[in-house]
Design an enzyme around this catalytic site. Structure first.
Site, PDB file in Angstrom:
ATOM      1  N   SER A  10      75.665  40.865  38.723  1.00  0.00           N
ATOM      2  CA  SER A  10      74.282  41.277  38.441  1.00  0.00           C
ATOM      3  C   SER A  10      73.292  40.465  39.264  1.00  0.00           C
ATOM      4  O   SER A  10      72.385  41.035  39.884  1.00  0.00           O
ATOM      5  CB  SER A  10      73.962  41.126  36.945  1.00  0.00           C
ATOM      6  OG  SER A  10      74.727  42.022  36.186  1.00  0.00           O
ATOM      7  N   HIS A  44      69.153  38.294  31.180  1.00  0.00           N
ATOM      8  CA  HIS A  44      68.951  39.226  32.293  1.00  0.00           C
ATOM      9  C   HIS A  44      67.467  39.544  32.464  1.00  0.00           C
ATOM     10  O   HIS A  44      66.961  39.580  33.582  1.00  0.00           O
ATOM     11  CB  HIS A  44      69.742  40.516  32.053  1.00  0.00           C
ATOM     12  CG  HIS A  44      71.179  40.428  32.444  1.00  0.00           C
ATOM     13  ND1 HIS A  44      71.690  41.093  33.518  1.00  0.00           N
ATOM     14  CD2 HIS A  44      72.218  39.751  31.897  1.00  0.00           C
ATOM     15  CE1 HIS A  44      72.978  40.830  33.631  1.00  0.00           C
ATOM     16  NE2 HIS A  44      73.331  40.013  32.649  1.00  0.00           N
TER      17      HIS A  44
END
Length: 173
Positions: A10, A44
């Site tokens: 990610s 995130h």
């Protein structure tokens, strides 16, 4: 961008996008009784620039519709990730109980078509689970098999494919 758990896929995908504005498509569903999952999502969110626009694709059709509706001048799109999208597909189809083969196939077909025709720059993140131990549960094998097939189908329509291993990107195509 394929990679195993905690491989950095990610963060690496986010680093590929240097534009000020990016559409970040979050595919993970929130579960009210899972604070650990909420904490992972929060990490995130905190890592992304404030100029990025987050879209939560809460249903399988949401992701395909968003990708299909893109225009060339739209900001780049980062989808994180196809693995959690697939969990939603399997949940909705009740696949864990042995149901929904047609529904799963329809959703995967729809997603692959939308990836192939997406007009904006598109970065996809997905887990690679086929390199490890064979899962000991039926549900684990079901997920692994469906994700492997999904990753192969999506890779067929992508211009570039990168595998992240131990934080190191390996360009496959």
């Amino acid at each position: 961008m394929l990679g195993g758990a905690r491989s950095g896929k990610s963060a690496h995908a986010e680093g590929l996008l240097t534009e000020a504005t990016v559409t970040y498509v979050a595919t993970a569903r929130r579960y009210p009784d899972d604070p650990d999952w909420d904490a992972r999502i929060a990490l995130h969110v905190a890592r992304r620039p404030s100029t990025w626009h987050t879209v939560e694709a809460s249903s399988p059709a949401d992701l395909a519709a968003l990708l299909t509706a893109t225009q060339y001048e739209d900001p780049p799109i980062l989808v994180d990730d196809l693995s959690t999208w697939l969990v939603g597909v399997l949940d909705d189809a009740q696949a864990w109980e042995g149901n929904g083969a047609e529904t799963i196939a329809h959703n995967v077909d729809q997603l692959v078509r939308s990836v192939a025709t997406c007009r904006a720059r598109l970065v996809l993140v997905t887990a690679e689970v086929g390199l490890g131990v064979i899962p000991s549960t039926r549900s684990g094998r079901l997920f692994r098999d469906h994700l492997g097939a999904l990753n192969a189908r999506v890779a067929e329509v992508c211009d570039e494919v990168t595998l992240l291993v131990a934080g190191i990107p390996l360009k496959l195509r």
